[in-house]
Design an enzyme around this catalytic site. Structure first.
Site, PDB file in Angstrom:
ATOM      1  N   HIS A  12      -0.107 -10.072   4.225  1.00 36.88           N
ATOM      2  CA  HIS A  12       0.390  -8.401   3.751  1.00 36.88           C
ATOM      3  C   HIS A  12       1.342  -8.235   4.747  1.00 36.88           C
ATOM      4  O   HIS A  12       1.068  -7.805   5.706  1.00 36.88           O
ATOM      5  CB  HIS A  12      -0.763  -7.743   3.637  1.00 36.88           C
ATOM      6  CG  HIS A  12      -0.561  -6.437   3.033  1.00 36.88           C
ATOM      7  ND1 HIS A  12      -1.464  -5.701   1.964  1.00 36.88           N
ATOM      8  CD2 HIS A  12       0.409  -5.619   3.234  1.00 36.88           C
ATOM      9  CE1 HIS A  12      -0.789  -4.268   1.924  1.00 36.88           C
ATOM     10  NE2 HIS A  12       0.260  -4.254   2.547  1.00 36.88           N
ATOM     11  N   HIS A  14       5.361  -6.241   4.728  1.00 33.95           N
ATOM     12  CA  HIS A  14       6.776  -5.721   4.311  1.00 33.95           C
ATOM     13  C   HIS A  14       7.941  -6.247   4.813  1.00 33.95           C
ATOM     14  O   HIS A  14       7.800  -5.796   6.206  1.00 33.95           O
ATOM     15  CB  HIS A  14       6.493  -3.993   4.518  1.00 33.95           C
ATOM     16  CG  HIS A  14       5.369  -3.478   3.408  1.00 33.95           C
ATOM     17  ND1 HIS A  14       5.448  -3.174   2.180  1.00 33.95           N
ATOM     18  CD2 HIS A  14       4.062  -3.610   4.139  1.00 33.95           C
ATOM     19  CE1 HIS A  14       4.071  -2.768   1.873  1.00 33.95           C
ATOM     20  NE2 HIS A  14       3.253  -3.053   2.928  1.00 33.95           N
ATOM     21  N   LYS A 106       0.455  -7.021  -7.426  1.00 33.91           N
ATOM     22  CA  LYS A 106      -0.168  -5.845  -6.653  1.00 33.91           C
ATOM     23  C   LYS A 106      -0.473  -4.342  -7.158  1.00 33.91           C
ATOM     24  O   LYS A 106       0.634  -4.068  -8.099  1.00 33.91           O
ATOM     25  CB  LYS A 106       0.990  -5.734  -5.444  1.00 33.91           C
ATOM     26  CG  LYS A 106       0.774  -4.370  -4.609  1.00 33.91           C
ATOM     27  CD  LYS A 106      -0.273  -4.872  -3.512  1.00 33.91           C
ATOM     28  CE  LYS A 106      -0.696  -3.595  -2.523  1.00 33.91           C
ATOM     29  NZ  LYS A 106       0.272  -3.142  -1.499  1.00 33.91           N
ATOM     30  N   HIS A 144      -4.350  -1.927  -3.510  1.00 33.50           N
ATOM     31  CA  HIS A 144      -4.110  -0.929  -2.615  1.00 33.50           C
ATOM     32  C   HIS A 144      -5.303  -0.105  -2.974  1.00 33.50           C
ATOM     33  O   HIS A 144      -5.177   0.710  -4.001  1.00 33.50           O
ATOM     34  CB  HIS A 144      -2.890  -0.214  -2.357  1.00 33.50           C
ATOM     35  CG  HIS A 144      -2.632   0.885  -1.569  1.00 33.50           C
ATOM     36  ND1 HIS A 144      -2.008   0.818  -0.605  1.00 33.50           N
ATOM     37  CD2 HIS A 144      -3.430   2.016  -1.433  1.00 33.50           C
ATOM     38  CE1 HIS A 144      -1.914   1.980   0.181  1.00 33.50           C
ATOM     39  NE2 HIS A 144      -3.029   2.777  -0.299  1.00 33.50           N
ATOM     40  N   HIS A 187      -5.869  -4.118   3.377  1.00 35.42           N
ATOM     41  CA  HIS A 187      -5.935  -3.365   4.287  1.00 35.42           C
ATOM     42  C   HIS A 187      -7.208  -2.199   4.404  1.00 35.42           C
ATOM     43  O   HIS A 187      -7.028  -1.117   4.477  1.00 35.42           O
ATOM     44  CB  HIS A 187      -4.676  -2.572   4.617  1.00 35.42           C
ATOM     45  CG  HIS A 187      -4.040  -1.982   3.376  1.00 35.42           C
ATOM     46  ND1 HIS A 187      -4.582  -1.135   2.424  1.00 35.42           N
ATOM     47  CD2 HIS A 187      -2.590  -2.012   2.830  1.00 35.42           C
ATOM     48  CE1 HIS A 187      -3.794  -0.911   1.437  1.00 35.42           C
ATOM     49  NE2 HIS A 187      -2.517  -1.619   1.753  1.00 35.42           N
ATOM     50  N   ASP A 260      -0.028  -5.704   7.195  1.00 39.22           N
ATOM     51  CA  ASP A 260       0.528  -4.681   6.692  1.00 39.22           C
ATOM     52  C   ASP A 260       1.685  -4.367   7.564  1.00 39.22           C
ATOM     53  O   ASP A 260       1.933  -2.931   7.504  1.00 39.22           O
ATOM     54  CB  ASP A 260      -0.539  -3.573   6.378  1.00 39.22           C
ATOM     55  CG  ASP A 260       0.117  -2.492   5.518  1.00 39.22           C
ATOM     56  OD1 ASP A 260       1.171  -2.710   4.687  1.00 39.22           O
ATOM     57  OD2 ASP A 260      -0.538  -1.386   5.270  1.00 39.22           O
TER      58      ASP A 260
END
Ligand code: NCD
Ligand code: ZN
Length: 355
Positions: A12, A14, A106, A144, A187, A260
């Protein structure tokens, strides 16, 4: 104390878009990362599988090629999940899965976090055939898990919060309706979520970030250390303990690394703070701190960082290795995003990582 570990997958992360991507990807390669799940909340978001990018949306095909060009070619594998929106159809899922480009999807709670405004309510996908097509095709759903639209005490209070609400009210229905859907609870931050994953089937697993293993909301509030501001918010000691217990359990097969890592070049602004902790370059060192890594828990650490994630995703464990040595090191700052520990005012890491 020096440990050799197989290179690991950050399941995970970004990486954003444009020129800064190169720095973020390099920082991940430099910390022994051999593969990633690169999140699709770019601007515009990755809401289509193949074909050309448009002004409204990007495609997995194009974003994958951007990531590779920016240095991601060096990874063994990159998975880009499809950003689910109200426009996602069962047909897109089935066809994408057949092509092999689509491997995961996602779920973003609408307006729940950075660039999540394109998401739709979970119930929509439960009813419109999207989850059922995913279950059928064996795709992975990255969740999420926070209820959207809450405020005040129900958003973050003493006895409940947006994640707690989501795991109590939505997740039981989801797994009941789609019992063989492969789900990664992303997360996780609460005891409620850890308990849910522990009691669910083997098809339900979770990622845990370094910051949620190391800190609580008190660390964020004392001195208003905004580099710790991420979503889901840091929680309480009972929650952190539940996450630590889950991650460090000798028999853990369900909990694994997903940092994350979320670079924001401007964190604090006049009217708030961008959500996301940047842990590129420093994540294994922080995880090692959280575990208090030593000879006795090396195997458990290895399961969490290097084995459980690839096992769930069906990825090969890397044959290459990296080392972690209990010796202070100064982190390299690449690009404009400030790594979490630097943002917290620490000069040195407790561990030295070498490739
Ligand atoms: C992430 C980001 O910045 O893209 N922020 C965060 O606080 N974790 C989005 C997300 O994963 O929620
Ligand atoms: Zn994220």
């Amino acid at each position: 104390m020096k440990f050799t570990l197989p290179k690991w997958y950050d399941l995970h992360v970004h990486f954003r878009q444009g020129a800064p991507m190169e720095n973020y990807i390099q920082a991940h390669l430099d910390m022994g990362c051999c593969g990633v799940l690169a999140m699709p909340n770019t601007k515009p978001p990755v809401t289509h599988v193949s074909g050309k990018n448009t002004e409204q949306y990007w495609t997995i095909e194009n974003y994958l090629s951007d990531l590779k060009q920016a240095g991601g070619e060096a990874f063994d594998d990159i998975i880009v999940p499809l950003y689910l929106t109200g426009e996602t159809s069962a047909k897109m899922i089935t066809e994408g899965a057949k092509d092999g480009i689509l491997r995961a999807c996602k779920y973003y709670p609408p307006h729940g976090t950075t660039n999540s405004e394109h998401g739709a309510d979970l119930n929509i996908y439960m009813e419109n055939g999207v989850f059922s097509a995913m279950e059928e095709a064996g795709l992975i759903l990255n969740i999420h898990g926070e209820e959207h639209g809450l405020s005040g005490e129900t958003y973050f209070g003493e006895s409940s919060n947006a994640e707690d609400y989501f795991y109590k009210n939505h997740m039981p229905k989801l797994v009941k309706k789609f019992p063989s859907l492969k789900i990664v609870c992303e997360h996780i931050t609460t005891k409620t979520a850890a308990d849910f994953v522990n009691t669910a089937s083997d098809d339900v697993v979770a990622t845990i970030t370094p910051q949620h293993l190391l800190y609580t909301v008190a660390d964020l509030l004392q001195g208003l250390k905004y580099h710790l501001y991420c979503l889901p918010l840091l929680k309480f000691e009972k929650d952190r303990n539940a996450l630590l217990e889950a991650a460090t359990d000798k028999n853990n097969t369900k909990f694994f690394a997903g940092t994350d890592s979320a670079p924001h070049t401007t964190k604090a602004t006049e009217c708030g703070c961008a959500a996301g902790c940047y842990t590129g370059g420093i994540a294994p060192q922080l995880y090692a701190d959280a575990f208090n890594l030593n000879e006795d828990n090396l195997e458990t650490f290895k399961n969490f960082l290097c084995l459980n994630g690839p096992q769930f995703y069906g990825l090969d464990v890397s044959k290459e290795t990296f080392t972690l040595e209990k010796k202070p090191s100064t982190p390299v700052i690449a690009g404009n995003a400030i790594p979490l520990h630097t943002g917290l005012g620490h000069d040195e890491l407790n561990w030295t990582l070498n490739l």
